[in-house]
Design a protein around this motif. Sequence first.
Motif, PDB file in Angstrom:
ATOM      1  N   VAL A  74       0.857  -1.187   0.000  1.00 42.48           N
ATOM      2  CA  VAL A  74       0.000   0.000   0.000  1.00 42.48           C
ATOM      3  C   VAL A  74       0.892   1.235   0.000  1.00 42.48           C
ATOM      4  O   VAL A  74       1.751   1.378   0.878  1.00 42.48           O
ATOM      5  CB  VAL A  74      -0.941   0.022   1.222  1.00 42.48           C
ATOM      6  CG1 VAL A  74      -1.784   1.291   1.214  1.00 42.48           C
ATOM      7  CG2 VAL A  74      -1.834  -1.219   1.247  1.00 42.48           C
ATOM      8  N   VAL A  75       0.691   2.102  -0.973  1.00 37.45           N
ATOM      9  CA  VAL A  75       1.468   3.327  -1.134  1.00 37.45           C
ATOM     10  C   VAL A  75       0.509   4.508  -1.111  1.00 37.45           C
ATOM     11  O   VAL A  75      -0.569   4.444  -1.719  1.00 37.45           O
ATOM     12  CB  VAL A  75       2.246   3.309  -2.471  1.00 37.45           C
ATOM     13  CG1 VAL A  75       2.989   4.620  -2.698  1.00 37.45           C
ATOM     14  CG2 VAL A  75       3.195   2.121  -2.528  1.00 37.45           C
ATOM     15  N   VAL A  76       0.880   5.582  -0.420  1.00 39.80           N
ATOM     16  CA  VAL A  76       0.054   6.787  -0.440  1.00 39.80           C
ATOM     17  C   VAL A  76       0.289   7.520  -1.759  1.00 39.80           C
ATOM     18  O   VAL A  76       1.422   7.863  -2.110  1.00 39.80           O
ATOM     19  CB  VAL A  76       0.366   7.704   0.752  1.00 39.80           C
ATOM     20  CG1 VAL A  76      -0.473   8.978   0.684  1.00 39.80           C
ATOM     21  CG2 VAL A  76       0.092   6.965   2.059  1.00 39.80           C
ATOM     22  N   ALA A  77      -0.779   7.738  -2.486  1.00 44.83           N
ATOM     23  CA  ALA A  77      -0.709   8.369  -3.802  1.00 44.83           C
ATOM     24  C   ALA A  77      -0.347   9.842  -3.679  1.00 44.83           C
ATOM     25  O   ALA A  77      -0.598  10.477  -2.644  1.00 44.83           O
ATOM     26  CB  ALA A  77      -2.054   8.234  -4.514  1.00 44.83           C
ATOM     27  N   GLY A 102       4.462   3.033   6.292  1.00 43.00           N
ATOM     28  CA  GLY A 102       4.119   3.101   4.885  1.00 43.00           C
ATOM     29  C   GLY A 102       5.077   3.926   4.052  1.00 43.00           C
ATOM     30  O   GLY A 102       6.190   4.259   4.466  1.00 43.00           O
ATOM     31  N   LEU A 103       4.627   4.286   2.855  1.00 44.16           N
ATOM     32  CA  LEU A 103       5.392   5.040   1.869  1.00 44.16           C
ATOM     33  C   LEU A 103       4.513   6.152   1.328  1.00 44.16           C
ATOM     34  O   LEU A 103       3.387   5.908   0.886  1.00 44.16           O
ATOM     35  CB  LEU A 103       5.832   4.122   0.727  1.00 44.16           C
ATOM     36  CG  LEU A 103       6.479   4.768  -0.495  1.00 44.16           C
ATOM     37  CD1 LEU A 103       7.833   5.365  -0.145  1.00 44.16           C
ATOM     38  CD2 LEU A 103       6.628   3.729  -1.614  1.00 44.16           C
ATOM     39  N   ALA A 266       3.959  -8.205 -18.418  1.00 40.79           N
ATOM     40  CA  ALA A 266       4.454  -9.589 -18.319  1.00 40.79           C
ATOM     41  C   ALA A 266       5.540  -9.750 -17.253  1.00 40.79           C
ATOM     42  O   ALA A 266       6.536 -10.444 -17.458  1.00 40.79           O
ATOM     43  CB  ALA A 266       4.972 -10.071 -19.678  1.00 40.79           C
ATOM     44  N   GLY A 267       5.367  -9.068 -16.119  1.00 38.20           N
ATOM     45  CA  GLY A 267       6.258  -9.248 -14.996  1.00 38.20           C
ATOM     46  C   GLY A 267       7.595  -8.557 -15.104  1.00 38.20           C
ATOM     47  O   GLY A 267       8.455  -8.734 -14.226  1.00 38.20           O
ATOM     48  N   ARG A 268       7.806  -7.745 -16.132  1.00 40.15           N
ATOM     49  CA  ARG A 268       9.115  -7.114 -16.321  1.00 40.15           C
ATOM     50  C   ARG A 268       9.377  -5.997 -15.329  1.00 40.15           C
ATOM     51  O   ARG A 268      10.535  -5.740 -14.964  1.00 40.15           O
ATOM     52  CB  ARG A 268       9.240  -6.604 -17.753  1.00 40.15           C
ATOM     53  CG  ARG A 268       9.335  -7.728 -18.788  1.00 40.15           C
ATOM     54  CD  ARG A 268       9.323  -7.193 -20.195  1.00 40.15           C
ATOM     55  NE  ARG A 268       7.988  -6.696 -20.567  1.00 40.15           N
ATOM     56  CZ  ARG A 268       7.728  -6.100 -21.736  1.00 40.15           C
ATOM     57  NH1 ARG A 268       8.709  -5.896 -22.608  1.00 40.15           N
ATOM     58  NH2 ARG A 268       6.488  -5.703 -22.007  1.00 40.15           N
ATOM     59  N   VAL A 269       8.327  -5.289 -14.898  1.00 41.57           N
ATOM     60  CA  VAL A 269       8.449  -4.250 -13.873  1.00 41.57           C
ATOM     61  C   VAL A 269       7.208  -4.324 -12.995  1.00 41.57           C
ATOM     62  O   VAL A 269       6.174  -4.863 -13.406  1.00 41.57           O
ATOM     63  CB  VAL A 269       8.579  -2.830 -14.488  1.00 41.57           C
ATOM     64  CG1 VAL A 269       9.833  -2.708 -15.345  1.00 41.57           C
ATOM     65  CG2 VAL A 269       7.324  -2.449 -15.272  1.00 41.57           C
ATOM     66  N   PRO A 270       7.263  -3.774 -11.777  1.00 46.63           N
ATOM     67  CA  PRO A 270       6.062  -3.759 -10.932  1.00 46.63           C
ATOM     68  C   PRO A 270       4.951  -2.901 -11.543  1.00 46.63           C
ATOM     69  O   PRO A 270       5.212  -1.889 -12.197  1.00 46.63           O
ATOM     70  CB  PRO A 270       6.555  -3.149  -9.618  1.00 46.63           C
ATOM     71  CG  PRO A 270       8.036  -3.313  -9.643  1.00 46.63           C
ATOM     72  CD  PRO A 270       8.434  -3.237 -11.084  1.00 46.63           C
ATOM     73  N   VAL A 271       3.721  -3.318 -11.291  1.00 47.60           N
ATOM     74  CA  VAL A 271       2.531  -2.569 -11.714  1.00 47.60           C
ATOM     75  C   VAL A 271       1.733  -2.216 -10.464  1.00 47.60           C
ATOM     76  O   VAL A 271       1.400  -3.099  -9.662  1.00 47.60           O
ATOM     77  CB  VAL A 271       1.663  -3.389 -12.681  1.00 47.60           C
ATOM     78  CG1 VAL A 271       0.379  -2.640 -13.012  1.00 47.60           C
ATOM     79  CG2 VAL A 271       2.433  -3.715 -13.957  1.00 47.60           C
ATOM     80  N   LEU A 272       1.437  -0.927 -10.289  1.00 49.57           N
ATOM     81  CA  LEU A 272       0.614  -0.467  -9.178  1.00 49.57           C
ATOM     82  C   LEU A 272      -0.719   0.006  -9.728  1.00 49.57           C
ATOM     83  O   LEU A 272      -0.814   0.476 -10.872  1.00 49.57           O
ATOM     84  CB  LEU A 272       1.284   0.677  -8.423  1.00 49.57           C
ATOM     85  CG  LEU A 272       2.508   0.339  -7.564  1.00 49.57           C
ATOM     86  CD1 LEU A 272       3.752   0.147  -8.424  1.00 49.57           C
ATOM     87  CD2 LEU A 272       2.753   1.422  -6.523  1.00 49.57           C
TER      88      LEU A 272
END
Length: 346
Positions: A74-77, A102-103, A266-272
């Motif tokens: 969970v990241v604060v937008a 958190g972040l 396809a898993g190459r980078v994180p997706v939020l």
Amino acid sequence: MGPSVGAREAERGARAVLDPVHFDYLAGGAGDERTLTGNEDAFARRRLVPRVLRGPGPVDLTTDLPGVRLAAPVVVAPTAFHRLAHRAGEVATATGVRAAGGLLTVSTMATTAVEEIAATGAALWFQLYLQPDRAFTAAVAARAAAAGCRALVLTVDSPVRGRHARDARHRFTELPAGLVCENLRDADGRVRDLVVDPDLGWDDVAWLGGTTSLPLLVKGVLHPADAGLAVEHGVDGIVVSNHGGRQLDGAVSTLDALPAVVAAVAGRVPVLLDGGVRSGTDALVALALGADAVMVGRPVLWGLARGGADGVQEALEDLTDGLAHAMALVGAHRPGDLGPDLVTIP
């Protein structure tokens, strides 16, 4: 699914304490607000199909994202003008985020300087708009890095500004006296206006990545083809976002856009995923459909308005506790155990 009772009560509580003009700025969206409401409606359409007798044991929410390891996904937008919600503004937000483990993604449009926010000790990313003055953009990015931010988050969905009916009705066009966008100060101490760049292209994204040693995420991706281009241009993460419904009214909800973006990446980078997350169960749905983490914006602002740093901490802990509880009930031990088979649309 959708908003929990707690989330609804928090929004009502914030409305009760805020200036109506400022509440509408923070709560509102573009146009007829179809996309704003559509983000939440997309979660409300989903139902969970839990697995049983899987002995998941204690839930472990630990998540690795660019530049940081978090206790929960969970990241604060990034959201602007926190001092409209509380006199301590982003300092209170960051204090609450730190207490919750958190972040916080600091906005370019923060009403507190990034250095002052960083002094709270909270883990930070920094959200950036590419200005036509590229040298000034690079200076802002360098300033964020010097303050200790762990990554840059480039907003790419704003070639022009959204049209907000609530702000037009209130004639809300400038901040109250004494408030400015502190992160837009230049070397001479002058606060510059934010200028959106309609000529922004993928080469500019690559340019920004070449000016910094920080990981670079792009925020505002909805089309899977753009997700593929982002990876090709060297980004370190993608945020599926429609700017909280504040840019193009009628844009697809972020939850509906998520699976195609995940497939393209396809898993190459994180997706939020950013947009519409109001409860731990919402977060679980997004994770099950392929997100590596979620961003939350308005729930944090409502906590800030109602209770300052304590309100922010409460909002984040309520969401992460709700996520852990829901994961136990669907038979998942870690976020990686979640999959699309757990989510259906009746």
